[in-house]
Write a protein that holds these residues in place. Sequence first.
Motif, PDB file in Angstrom:
ATOM      1  N   GLN A  71     -87.003 -18.122  38.234  1.00 47.44           N
ATOM      2  CA  GLN A  71     -88.250 -18.453  38.926  1.00 47.44           C
ATOM      3  C   GLN A  71     -88.759 -17.249  39.702  1.00 47.44           C
ATOM      4  N   LEU A  72     -87.835 -16.525  40.329  1.00 46.77           N
ATOM      5  CA  LEU A  72     -88.191 -15.308  41.061  1.00 46.77           C
ATOM      6  C   LEU A  72     -88.807 -14.281  40.113  1.00 46.77           C
ATOM      7  N   ILE A  73     -88.208 -14.087  38.955  1.00 46.10           N
ATOM      8  CA  ILE A  73     -88.728 -13.131  37.981  1.00 46.10           C
ATOM      9  C   ILE A  73     -90.128 -13.535  37.536  1.00 46.10           C
ATOM     10  N   TRP A  74     -90.326 -14.831  37.268  1.00 47.30           N
ATOM     11  CA  TRP A  74     -91.646 -15.303  36.868  1.00 47.30           C
ATOM     12  C   TRP A  74     -92.690 -14.999  37.953  1.00 47.30           C
ATOM     13  N   TYR A  75     -92.335 -15.265  39.218  1.00 42.35           N
ATOM     14  CA  TYR A  75     -93.258 -14.974  40.312  1.00 42.35           C
ATOM     15  C   TYR A  75     -93.573 -13.483  40.398  1.00 42.35           C
ATOM     16  N   ALA A 292     -93.546  -0.763  53.980  1.00 42.05           N
ATOM     17  CA  ALA A 292     -92.174  -0.931  54.475  1.00 42.05           C
ATOM     18  C   ALA A 292     -91.896  -2.386  54.823  1.00 42.05           C
ATOM     19  N   ASP A 293     -92.862  -3.037  55.456  1.00 37.88           N
ATOM     20  CA  ASP A 293     -92.688  -4.445  55.823  1.00 37.88           C
ATOM     21  C   ASP A 293     -92.519  -5.321  54.580  1.00 37.88           C
ATOM     22  N   MET A 294     -93.305  -5.041  53.552  1.00 34.07           N
ATOM     23  CA  MET A 294     -93.202  -5.841  52.340  1.00 34.07           C
ATOM     24  C   MET A 294     -91.891  -5.566  51.600  1.00 34.07           C
ATOM     25  N   ALA A 295     -91.381  -4.341  51.701  1.00 32.76           N
ATOM     26  CA  ALA A 295     -90.063  -4.063  51.116  1.00 32.76           C
ATOM     27  C   ALA A 295     -88.987  -4.869  51.837  1.00 32.76           C
ATOM     28  N   ALA A 296     -89.106  -4.964  53.157  1.00 34.02           N
ATOM     29  CA  ALA A 296     -88.152  -5.771  53.924  1.00 34.02           C
ATOM     30  C   ALA A 296     -88.291  -7.246  53.557  1.00 34.02           C
ATOM     31  N   ALA A 297     -89.537  -7.690  53.370  1.00 34.17           N
ATOM     32  CA  ALA A 297     -89.769  -9.087  52.999  1.00 34.17           C
ATOM     33  C   ALA A 297     -89.177  -9.384  51.625  1.00 34.17           C
ATOM     34  N   ARG A 298     -89.292  -8.447  50.705  1.00 28.99           N
ATOM     35  CA  ARG A 298     -88.716  -8.669  49.379  1.00 28.99           C
ATOM     36  C   ARG A 298     -87.198  -8.753  49.461  1.00 28.99           C
ATOM     37  N   ALA A 299     -86.584  -7.901  50.279  1.00 29.39           N
ATOM     38  CA  ALA A 299     -85.135  -7.978  50.458  1.00 29.39           C
ATOM     39  C   ALA A 299     -84.746  -9.339  51.039  1.00 29.39           C
ATOM     40  N   MET A 300     -85.570  -9.839  51.973  1.00 29.84           N
ATOM     41  CA  MET A 300     -85.298 -11.144  52.555  1.00 29.84           C
ATOM     42  C   MET A 300     -85.450 -12.249  51.504  1.00 29.84           C
ATOM     43  N   THR A 301     -86.444 -12.103  50.645  1.00 30.35           N
ATOM     44  CA  THR A 301     -86.642 -13.066  49.557  1.00 30.35           C
ATOM     45  C   THR A 301     -85.424 -13.093  48.637  1.00 30.35           C
ATOM     46  N   TYR A 302     -84.929 -11.925  48.274  1.00 36.74           N
ATOM     47  CA  TYR A 302     -83.747 -11.856  47.418  1.00 36.74           C
ATOM     48  C   TYR A 302     -82.546 -12.512  48.108  1.00 36.74           C
ATOM     49  N   MET A 303     -82.449 -12.342  49.436  1.00 37.28           N
ATOM     50  CA  MET A 303     -81.356 -12.971  50.173  1.00 37.28           C
ATOM     51  C   MET A 303     -81.460 -14.491  50.095  1.00 37.28           C
ATOM     52  N   VAL A 304     -82.678 -15.019  50.305  1.00 35.48           N
ATOM     53  CA  VAL A 304     -82.870 -16.472  50.269  1.00 35.48           C
ATOM     54  C   VAL A 304     -82.522 -17.021  48.883  1.00 35.48           C
ATOM     55  N   VAL A 305     -82.990 -16.326  47.825  1.00 33.61           N
ATOM     56  CA  VAL A 305     -82.693 -16.771  46.460  1.00 33.61           C
ATOM     57  C   VAL A 305     -81.194 -16.693  46.177  1.00 33.61           C
ATOM     58  N   SER A 306     -80.568 -15.595  46.607  1.00 35.37           N
ATOM     59  CA  SER A 306     -79.132 -15.428  46.371  1.00 35.37           C
ATOM     60  C   SER A 306     -78.332 -16.530  47.052  1.00 35.37           C
ATOM     61  N   ARG A 307     -78.695 -16.860  48.286  1.00 36.51           N
ATOM     62  CA  ARG A 307     -77.981 -17.918  49.012  1.00 36.51           C
ATOM     63  C   ARG A 307     -78.229 -19.279  48.367  1.00 36.51           C
ATOM     64  N   ALA A 308     -79.459 -19.511  47.914  1.00 37.26           N
ATOM     65  CA  ALA A 308     -79.751 -20.783  47.254  1.00 37.26           C
ATOM     66  C   ALA A 308     -78.956 -20.913  45.959  1.00 37.26           C
ATOM     67  N   GLU A 309     -78.836 -19.811  45.200  1.00 40.36           N
ATOM     68  CA  GLU A 309     -78.056 -19.835  43.963  1.00 40.36           C
ATOM     69  C   GLU A 309     -76.588 -20.150  44.238  1.00 40.36           C
ATOM     70  N   ALA A 310     -76.126 -19.717  45.429  1.00 39.75           N
ATOM     71  CA  ALA A 310     -74.732 -19.960  45.796  1.00 39.75           C
ATOM     72  C   ALA A 310     -74.541 -21.314  46.462  1.00 39.75           C
ATOM     73  N   GLY A 311     -75.624 -22.088  46.569  1.00 38.04           N
ATOM     74  CA  GLY A 311     -75.538 -23.407  47.181  1.00 38.04           C
ATOM     75  C   GLY A 311     -75.533 -23.373  48.690  1.00 38.04           C
ATOM     76  N   LEU A 312     -75.985 -22.260  49.277  1.00 37.21           N
ATOM     77  CA  LEU A 312     -76.015 -22.121  50.739  1.00 37.21           C
ATOM     78  C   LEU A 312     -77.443 -22.280  51.220  1.00 37.21           C
ATOM     79  N   GLN A 313     -77.786 -23.460  51.715  1.00 37.21           N
ATOM     80  CA  GLN A 313     -79.130 -23.734  52.209  1.00 37.21           C
ATOM     81  C   GLN A 313     -79.108 -23.697  53.730  1.00 37.21           C
ATOM     82  N   GLY A 314     -79.944 -22.869  54.316  1.00 40.88           N
ATOM     83  CA  GLY A 314     -80.018 -22.779  55.769  1.00 40.88           C
ATOM     84  C   GLY A 314     -81.451 -22.671  56.222  1.00 40.88           C
ATOM     85  N   SER A 315     -81.632 -22.127  57.415  1.00 46.38           N
ATOM     86  CA  SER A 315     -82.972 -21.992  57.988  1.00 46.38           C
ATOM     87  C   SER A 315     -83.513 -20.574  57.858  1.00 46.38           C
TER      88      SER A 315
END
Length: 385
Positions: A71-75, A292-315
């Motif tokens: 889904q991330l790749i499609w986006y 730079a801000d958008m690069a940080a946001a993309r890293a944060m997006t990858y973190m959220v996706v990675s945690r979701a893939e691992a079954g770790l849902q948080g805030s």
Amino acid sequence: MDLTFTNDDANFREDARTWLRQNLPTERRPHSGQALRDFDTDWQRRQFEGGWAGVSWPKEYGGLGLPLVRQLIWYEEYARSGAPDNHLCFVALNHGGPTLIARGNDDQKRYHLPKILSGEVIWCQGFSEPNAGSDLASLKTRARIDGDHLVVNGSKIWTSHGHLSDWQELLVRTDPDAPKHKGISWVICDMKTPGITLRPIEIMTSPNQVHFVQCFYDDVRIPLANVVGELNDGWNVAMSTLGFERGTAQIKDQIRYAFLVEHMIQEARKRLGSDCPLSRDEIGARLAQLRADMAAARAMTYMVVSRAEAGLQGSESSLMRAMVGEVQQRARRLALDVLGPDMLENPEDNDWVYYYLRSFSITIAAGTAQIQRNIIGERVLGLPR
């Protein structure tokens, strides 16, 4: 964070890129009215028929059943291609649909999900009320049980595209004596039900464009079968809805803005001169900070996706929501500074101006910036309420 792309992911990316290149709409997306609905539903239908709708939705509901990383790749490829934002389908695809998948019964899923994914129907949200926006649990729209129906009275406000919608995800108070976070139910409301009155709310993008409406309910009868989850357990269901809205639903916007910043850099070079040393003027410095801000946001997006893939849902999604919302506003303001005052002469025909004016709502919609900070403080940092 552990997020890597396989060879199969690379092939999926190339297929997505090719399909988008061959199928993008050539006409300009309208901003309002039936023309907007026709455009967005047609584009969603084209994606569905092409096999690109619901990348991470289960196969039994018409999706591809692929991991969230696809889904991330499609986006990413969607944003790279400059594909139009079919925002009219947002609530159905990112609120109603995922909520039904997670909390709906078989009949609700079987009836609604195929229509949502194919772009056949439009959904809107009936959550916020006068005096119950950020404090959503204070809502006062009531529903009493009458036989096998709920009878709803009250009003909802800031309902995006309610006048163009077929269905509404609606929160109502079904037990007025319960504590405010209890006694609420999440129901599916047919927007053509007798007793619903819609009042347009003018916004500054244009007095001729209706985006928001206020909904009034006067003895509106909704079948009890349309309650999602349990009666009086709507707050828990709504938390699922808002989790989708503030989490994976925001990934698409974040990626689109990363590509917008790159487009702005090219536009700045064109207007300021191709040999202009952007890094040495104010515009260049602001563009560099945005990149730079958008690069940080993309890293944060990858973190959220990675945690979701691992079954770790948080805030953590609130971190992304709070940061990206403010960055989006700065990007839209800078875009007008780059383009210059001549772009303001005909704002109804100019998407840059339109989206700049719309950007003021970004830190209000889907939970205000202040609410996101409260969530971050309490649930991520562990600070006292």
